[in-house]
Design a protein around this motif. Sequence first.
Motif, mmCIF file in Angstrom:
data_model
loop_
_atom_site.group_PDB
_atom_site.id
_atom_site.type_symbol
_atom_site.label_atom_id
_atom_site.label_comp_id
_atom_site.label_asym_id
_atom_site.label_seq_id
_atom_site.Cartn_x
_atom_site.Cartn_y
_atom_site.Cartn_z
ATOM 1 N N LEU A 31 34.498 40.469 8.966
ATOM 2 C CA LEU A 31 33.737 40.206 9.971
ATOM 3 C C LEU A 31 34.161 40.884 11.006
ATOM 4 O O LEU A 31 33.419 42.411 11.489
ATOM 5 C CB LEU A 31 32.664 39.304 10.913
ATOM 6 C CG LEU A 31 31.397 39.274 11.891
ATOM 7 C CD1 LEU A 31 30.842 39.505 11.013
ATOM 8 C CD2 LEU A 31 31.920 37.423 12.529
ATOM 9 N N GLY A 32 34.750 41.475 11.571
ATOM 10 C CA GLY A 32 35.415 41.736 12.636
ATOM 11 C C GLY A 32 35.938 43.763 12.086
ATOM 12 O O GLY A 32 35.327 44.806 12.744
ATOM 13 N N VAL A 33 36.015 44.007 10.969
ATOM 14 C CA VAL A 33 35.816 45.301 10.181
ATOM 15 C C VAL A 33 34.779 46.237 10.548
ATOM 16 O O VAL A 33 34.489 47.127 10.892
ATOM 17 C CB VAL A 33 36.479 45.624 8.939
ATOM 18 C CG1 VAL A 33 35.998 46.501 8.204
ATOM 19 C CG2 VAL A 33 37.872 44.868 9.191
ATOM 20 N N ALA A 34 33.806 45.543 9.730
ATOM 21 C CA ALA A 34 32.216 45.313 9.919
ATOM 22 C C ALA A 34 32.032 45.615 11.281
ATOM 23 O O ALA A 34 31.012 46.758 11.757
ATOM 24 C CB ALA A 34 31.237 44.669 9.047
ATOM 25 N N ALA A 35 31.414 44.807 12.722
ATOM 26 C CA ALA A 35 31.450 44.965 13.727
ATOM 27 C C ALA A 35 32.001 46.424 14.375
ATOM 28 O O ALA A 35 31.586 47.209 14.926
ATOM 29 C CB ALA A 35 31.379 43.785 14.365
ATOM 30 N N ILE A 36 33.461 46.028 14.134
ATOM 31 C CA ILE A 36 34.185 47.588 14.239
ATOM 32 C C ILE A 36 34.146 49.014 13.668
ATOM 33 O O ILE A 36 33.011 50.086 14.669
ATOM 34 C CB ILE A 36 35.859 47.678 14.403
ATOM 35 C CG1 ILE A 36 36.655 46.787 15.528
ATOM 36 C CG2 ILE A 36 36.523 48.824 14.458
ATOM 37 C CD1 ILE A 36 37.836 45.841 14.690
ATOM 38 N N ALA A 90 20.398 45.249 14.373
ATOM 39 C CA ALA A 90 20.431 45.069 12.663
ATOM 40 C C ALA A 90 21.367 44.407 12.133
ATOM 41 O O ALA A 90 21.346 43.189 11.379
ATOM 42 C CB ALA A 90 19.214 45.429 12.798
ATOM 43 N N SER A 91 22.133 46.016 12.609
ATOM 44 C CA SER A 91 23.271 46.167 11.003
ATOM 45 C C SER A 91 24.119 44.448 10.892
ATOM 46 O O SER A 91 24.594 43.928 10.673
ATOM 47 C CB SER A 91 23.517 47.497 11.005
ATOM 48 O OG SER A 91 22.941 48.007 10.682
ATOM 49 N N LEU A 92 23.805 45.204 12.623
ATOM 50 C CA LEU A 92 25.214 43.246 12.714
ATOM 51 C C LEU A 92 25.208 42.143 12.454
ATOM 52 O O LEU A 92 25.636 41.501 12.199
ATOM 53 C CB LEU A 92 25.810 43.883 14.047
ATOM 54 C CG LEU A 92 26.743 44.425 14.788
ATOM 55 C CD1 LEU A 92 26.910 44.834 16.049
ATOM 56 C CD2 LEU A 92 28.067 44.138 14.647
ATOM 57 N N LEU A 114 25.192 37.476 9.262
ATOM 58 C CA LEU A 114 23.910 36.130 8.666
ATOM 59 C C LEU A 114 24.301 36.506 7.260
ATOM 60 O O LEU A 114 25.072 35.326 6.842
ATOM 61 C CB LEU A 114 22.180 37.182 8.512
ATOM 62 C CG LEU A 114 21.459 35.809 7.743
ATOM 63 C CD1 LEU A 114 21.198 34.821 7.996
ATOM 64 C CD2 LEU A 114 20.405 36.431 7.124
ATOM 65 N N ALA A 115 24.985 37.250 6.462
ATOM 66 C CA ALA A 115 25.777 37.510 5.148
ATOM 67 C C ALA A 115 27.372 36.239 5.430
ATOM 68 O O ALA A 115 27.222 35.735 4.685
ATOM 69 C CB ALA A 115 26.353 38.823 4.953
ATOM 70 N N ILE A 116 27.641 36.761 6.046
ATOM 71 C CA ILE A 116 29.716 36.356 6.141
ATOM 72 C C ILE A 116 28.919 34.607 7.086
ATOM 73 O O ILE A 116 29.835 33.960 6.340
ATOM 74 C CB ILE A 116 30.477 36.332 7.620
ATOM 75 C CG1 ILE A 116 30.459 38.347 7.713
ATOM 76 C CG2 ILE A 116 31.504 36.005 7.507
ATOM 77 C CD1 ILE A 116 31.102 38.712 6.606
ATOM 78 N N GLY A 117 27.393 34.403 8.024
ATOM 79 C CA GLY A 117 28.317 32.853 8.282
ATOM 80 C C GLY A 117 27.193 32.094 6.464
ATOM 81 O O GLY A 117 26.939 30.859 6.153
ATOM 82 N N ALA A 118 25.598 33.367 5.537
ATOM 83 C CA ALA A 118 25.674 32.448 4.190
ATOM 84 C C ALA A 118 27.152 31.759 4.010
ATOM 85 O O ALA A 118 26.817 31.046 3.259
ATOM 86 C CB ALA A 118 24.824 33.414 3.406
ATOM 87 N N LEU A 119 27.784 33.012 3.329
ATOM 88 C CA LEU A 119 29.658 32.941 2.283
ATOM 89 C C LEU A 119 30.188 31.763 3.713
ATOM 90 O O LEU A 119 30.391 31.154 2.239
ATOM 91 C CB LEU A 119 30.422 34.235 3.131
ATOM 92 C CG LEU A 119 29.189 35.010 1.984
ATOM 93 C CD1 LEU A 119 30.488 36.333 1.866
ATOM 94 C CD2 LEU A 119 29.495 34.555 0.324
ATOM 95 N N VAL A 136 39.661 31.774 2.201
ATOM 96 C CA VAL A 136 38.157 32.765 2.484
ATOM 97 C C VAL A 136 38.064 33.113 3.742
ATOM 98 O O VAL A 136 37.993 33.799 3.749
ATOM 99 C CB VAL A 136 37.981 31.874 1.420
ATOM 100 C CG1 VAL A 136 36.117 32.653 1.409
ATOM 101 C CG2 VAL A 136 38.073 31.580 -0.040
ATOM 102 N N VAL A 137 38.248 31.921 4.801
ATOM 103 C CA VAL A 137 37.831 31.342 6.238
ATOM 104 C C VAL A 137 38.523 32.496 6.632
ATOM 105 O O VAL A 137 38.182 34.103 6.969
ATOM 106 C CB VAL A 137 37.995 30.432 6.472
ATOM 107 C CG1 VAL A 137 37.611 30.776 7.943
ATOM 108 C CG2 VAL A 137 36.969 29.183 6.144
ATOM 109 N N PRO A 138 39.593 33.220 6.311
ATOM 110 C CA PRO A 138 40.237 34.619 7.124
ATOM 111 C C PRO A 138 39.728 35.717 6.796
ATOM 112 O O PRO A 138 39.784 36.654 7.322
ATOM 113 C CB PRO A 138 41.596 34.154 6.644
ATOM 114 C CG PRO A 138 41.743 32.590 6.834
ATOM 115 C CD PRO A 138 40.037 32.082 6.103
#
Length: 187
Positions: free
Chosen positions: A156-161, A3-5, A10-15, A148-150
């Motif tokens: 997203l990568g840091v959040a997933a790790i 759920a956190s991922l 979703l937040a990254i996708g919205a941005l 911005v995109v990178p």
Amino acid sequence: VVASLLSIGLAIGALQWLLTWHLPAVVAHGLDEQAHWIAGRIVYDAAGQPVALRREHDSERVEGIADKDWKYRVVDARGTALLSSDPGAPALAPDGLRFDPARTKFDVMDGGVTMHVETLAIEHAGRPFFVQTGVSERFALMLRGGLVVPLLENALGVAAITLVLFAIGTHATLRHLLWPLWRASSE
């Protein structure tokens, strides 16, 4: 964890969606912020006339980097540019038109490049002035694509790790804490 991922995704996708499909709104917000920044740094003479921008360490590094992609003007009520990123340049106005203080957002062509411009009305000593800021379409797209995109992808990568490490740590801790309870219940 899942759920956190999903929430972070979703937040990254919205941005990403905002910066892809609503870039004009993002540019307008940036121009408004820039106009307020400039308005707060105007130096006035004894007669209340703008004569310079207060220089700060960070502004000196920016000037000269993007002269063709970023412009500003401080204009009086008659449309005379009193301060400008391009010394001696007139107030920014759509091609073929004169300065109009009621026109707060518009585009101009400058050397074949589209510039998005915003005009902010300010007042000093009872006299109206207008701060105009403009940024090129090329710069807005480069900023979105090159910065911005990178940045969003890295976030997203840091959040997933981080979430995976948190899940592993939580699992190990709970297993360690609950092991004696499991052993006692199986006896």
